[in-house]
Design an enzyme around this catalytic site. Structure first.
Site, PDB file in Angstrom:
ATOM      1  CG  ASP B 130      -2.191   0.781   0.981  1.00  0.00           C
ATOM      2  OD1 ASP B 130      -2.462   1.139  -0.183  1.00  0.00           O
ATOM      3  OD2 ASP B 130      -2.905   1.053   1.958  1.00  0.00           O
ATOM      4  CG  HIS B 137      -4.769  10.336   3.134  1.00  0.00           C
ATOM      5  ND1 HIS B 137      -5.789  10.154   4.039  1.00  0.00           N
ATOM      6  CD2 HIS B 137      -3.816   9.412   3.446  1.00  0.00           C
ATOM      7  CE1 HIS B 137      -5.482   9.157   4.866  1.00  0.00           C
ATOM      8  NE2 HIS B 137      -4.288   8.693   4.531  1.00  0.00           N
ATOM      9  CD  GLU B 204      -6.657   4.632   4.898  1.00  0.00           C
ATOM     10  OE1 GLU B 204      -6.024   3.782   4.224  1.00  0.00           O
ATOM     11  OE2 GLU B 204      -6.113   5.430   5.677  1.00  0.00           O
ATOM     12  CD  GLU B 206      -5.567   2.708   0.057  1.00  0.00           C
ATOM     13  OE1 GLU B 206      -4.857   2.025  -0.713  1.00  0.00           O
ATOM     14  OE2 GLU B 206      -5.360   2.817   1.274  1.00  0.00           O
ATOM     15  CG  ASP B 238      -5.856   0.158   3.844  1.00  0.00           C
ATOM     16  OD1 ASP B 238      -5.860  -1.012   4.260  1.00  0.00           O
ATOM     17  OD2 ASP B 238      -4.967   0.981   4.139  1.00  0.00           O
ATOM     18  NE  ARG B 242      -8.219   6.019   9.788  1.00  0.00           N
ATOM     19  CZ  ARG B 242      -7.493   5.961   8.686  1.00  0.00           C
ATOM     20  NH1 ARG B 242      -6.205   5.628   8.740  1.00  0.00           N
ATOM     21  NH2 ARG B 242      -8.047   6.207   7.515  1.00  0.00           N
ATOM     22  CD  GLN B 245      -3.331   3.854  10.970  1.00  0.00           C
ATOM     23  OE1 GLN B 245      -4.549   3.917  10.777  1.00  0.00           O
ATOM     24  NE2 GLN B 245      -2.464   4.423  10.152  1.00  0.00           N
ATOM     25  CE  LYS B 258      -3.668   1.943   7.454  1.00  0.00           C
ATOM     26  NZ  LYS B 258      -4.447   2.831   6.559  1.00  0.00           N
ATOM     27  CB  THR B 262      -7.545  -4.768   2.235  1.00  0.00           C
ATOM     28  OG1 THR B 262      -6.659  -4.499   3.317  1.00  0.00           O
ATOM     29  CG2 THR B 262      -7.437  -3.672   1.178  1.00  0.00           C
ATOM     30  CD  GLU B 379      -8.132  12.175   4.769  1.00  0.00           C
ATOM     31  OE1 GLU B 379      -7.684  12.976   3.952  1.00  0.00           O
ATOM     32  OE2 GLU B 379      -8.327  10.970   4.498  1.00  0.00           O
TER      33      GLU B 379
END
Lengths: 436, 436
Positions: B130, B137, B204, B206, B238, B242, B245, B258, B262, B379
């Site tokens: 990744d 971002h 996420e 992507e 993904d 948080r 993480q 993570k 996915t 975000e």
């Protein structure tokens, strides 16, 4: 724990070299691996002295019980490891019976000369994860980078931390490794990064272990079950381009700096062979957090550690030209692992992350507490600031082209026959002069 | 670049639904995937309207040229992607000829109803990497964590940075995902970590792309060759815990946070289908370092980017119960990728790291510059500090149990038929109440 007959020190093999003092592979070891002898393709075998027992031949002659007999017919050990620990233990007992001088019948047609065979990766290694459980390494590297007042990050005492490593470039011992190219920055010594061959190319002495049978996505492996998913151990050299790594590290962690290759020893020392050489889990550092309960199991605390004496040598071009033997670099031990293999698997899978048969788990660099125990050049030479002097007068900050690094592991305990891992070797060749 | 006949807007298929306005899969798309229809096992196919062309059947009837005809007989697309781009292009032309209303003969026996089929992962995905090329971002997350004066790390403008992700838990669109357990710490909101279900569980948005044929260990892919190793694209979610993480991130990067899963969309939109939708590489931010020459190729600078309109929706339990449709969450675009796919592959392999056919590469979260373009809850809600309000009045800081997140991608350009990616969907189910 009860020690079974495969550890009785008086038992000897009809394979004479297995009884030699100092052999890595006596009758009490019986590690699993994948070998080939031209013109045949890879097959599964067991190391015994300086020979390899051919598991396919043994299975075809009906000398092995099911389900292992069927599982060892493949080109690697994935299918066997998928069966779990009990069939691997049964296989050990069957192979012991074949090779034991009391119960077995000498039969050279079951054997190959190890020197006639090429070794291969033991499993397909679909996943490769590298932990960071060498606490003295974590402290010393932190101090080198951040200064003497460095404190381990908060997470270190709560959980075994790790990163996903690159499975596609795991190499078997003996494979040459090309010095990598990349964007390099030697900490504060370089104001800006430059492109070229890594000049801080390093080794890391680690141990590895293999997973089987693993779990399904979404279903964590509990700490009390985790030991059943550890099949066996190897040595692991996590080659590291420190100048590339230092530039890329924030915030995502190591990537290019660790991707040129990782070398492992070819023989999987089973947990059964390691049984006499277990240790309690390492004691917590004073004043640190309590370990969360999902990582605590009483049997694992009592005997989840392992006791392997570890060492590394360097063999330079100059030594080879002069007919000199490799020079010792360091001695350390697996007792400096702050977390057990079972704790690593419980942590790895706690989110539901799937572990598959044959996945490889690295421990991280296992340095010890003293200057003689440092398991990388980064630490040995204090990131190049204090070059080390070899017995022939050569000095090293990091690895030079032509240097061969070899890792060794031995288990010794009074009353038991010592066993070894076989070497984990790799020689570094010059970088490419250009790309494409 | 020359646009070939497969992009001519007037060409239509004898599969009626492929000519519907707004379909993701017109004759000009022809994405590759792996499907199964009970009782048969997985096989390779091409999406066309609301049908799937069975590539095995087409190959067996002699409608496809070698070497692709042989390569599509397997259970996934690994063997086809290993052949490289030219055979994939030939396959596209053959499939176009079969399905084109001018050149093809209507034949429903080549087709399956998409709604009767289950989709599978397109390749074996031995490697999953990744990247972090969504520059908006990277900036916004840095500001959220470190404050408004945050500067991107020095490495960001020199190289596309990345981390190894967990290949074993890549899921195909539609697979449910269990909220993970772990040690959580919500930045400064929690003084100490606690164990439990992730409460900051996030998506996420992507893009992903698939590698073929790849390289041998020690042999980097040059930037001028790299585009030939990109076979096609998908959407990628993904999923990120948080709170897990944030606790584990220093110094090794994301791991448990993570690893619960996915999700990717099942259809591989080939680079041939994307040909009309290429863009120049993104411009450098003013005052930043020059890109190293091993990452610069004139063709890649001119047309190495891609132009995909990206969006995401959320479908909550409350919405489903009320019979309401999913609610839009954001709109963004692949034009915000600071590095091209070719640059990512050149950087990935510069150390000699091996890339294999079917490896999956993620771009990282592709947020845009404005508030409406943010491609994660981290975000969108400013890490929970500014909850967003959905059209039905519900609010979200992060993902609730039962929420279904769907990602969408569409390519549109005047004079060309629009193509789509098909959805990338996943619903989050409650965490386990205990382990083991």
């Amino acid at each position: 724990m009860a020690i079974d007959h495969t550890h009785v020190a008086s038992r000897r093999s009809w394979v004479a070299s297995a009884n030699d003092h100092g052999t890595d592979f006596p009758l009490q070891n019986l590690p699993l691996g994948v070998f080939s002898k031209a013109p045949d393709g890879p097959r599964c075998g067991v190391a015994i002295g300086d020979k390899i027992l051919d598991l396919r031949t043994a299975a075809e002659r009906g000398l092995l019980r099911q389900p292992a007999a069927e599982a060892v017919l493949g080109e690697n050990l994935d299918a066997l490891f998928a069966l779990g620990r009990s069939p691997v233990t049964e296989l050990r007992h069957d192979v012991f019976a074949i090779l034991d001088s009391e119960t077995g019948t000498p039969d050279d047609s079951l054997l190959h000369e190890m020197s006639d065979c090429a070794m291969h990766l033991p499993t397909s290694i679909r996943g490769f994860t590298d932990f960071f459980v060498g606490i003295h390494h974590a402290i010393r590297c932190g101090e080198i980078i951040n200064g003497p007042h460095y404190q381990l990050p908060l997470n270190y005492h709560y959980i075994p931390t790790a990163y996903n490593a690159r499975a596609s470039t795991v190499l078997v011992s003996g494979t040459e490794l090309r010095r990598p190219l990349g964007m390099r920055k030697r900490l504060d010594q370089d104001p800006l990064p430059t492109f070229g061959p890594s000049v801080w190319f390093d080794f890391e002495l680690e141990m590895g272990f293999f997973v089987g049978p693993g779990n399904r996505t979404g279903e964590p492996i509990s700490i009390s079950d985790a030991a059943d998913h550890v099949i066996g151990f190897c040595l692991l050299n996590d080659w590291s381009a420190r100048d590339i790594q230092m530039f890329e590290m924030a915030p995502l962690g190591a990537f290019n700096g660790k991707s040129s290759g990782t070398t492992i020893s070819p023989w999987v020392i089973t947990v059964d062979a390691m049984e006499p050489f277990r240790l309690p889990a390492m004691e917590r550092m004073p004043g640190t957090a309590s370990v969360p309960s999902y990582l605590i199991d009483s049997a694992d605390q009592r005997e989840g550690g392992i006791d392997v004496a570890l060492s590394a040598t360097i063999w330079t071009e100059k030594m080879r030209a002069a007919g000199e033997p490799p020079a010792p670099l360091l001695k350390t031990g697996s007792r400096y692992m702050y977390w057990t293999p079972a704790q690593m698997l419980a942590q790895h899978s706690i989110t539901g992350c799937r572990l598959a048969p044959g996945d490889l788990i690295g421990t991280g660099t296992i340095s010890g507490p003293t200057r003689a125990d440092l398991a990388s050049f980064f630490e040995l030479s204090t990131v190049g600031k204090e070059p080390i002097t070899l017995p022939n007068g050569e000095t090293r900050e990091f690895i030079d082209d032509g240097d061969e690094i070899a890792l060794f592991g031995r288990c010794e305990r009074g009353g038991f026959v010592s066993i070894g891992f076989g070497p984990c070797m790799g020689r570094v060749t010059p970088a490419l002069e250009s790309v494409g």
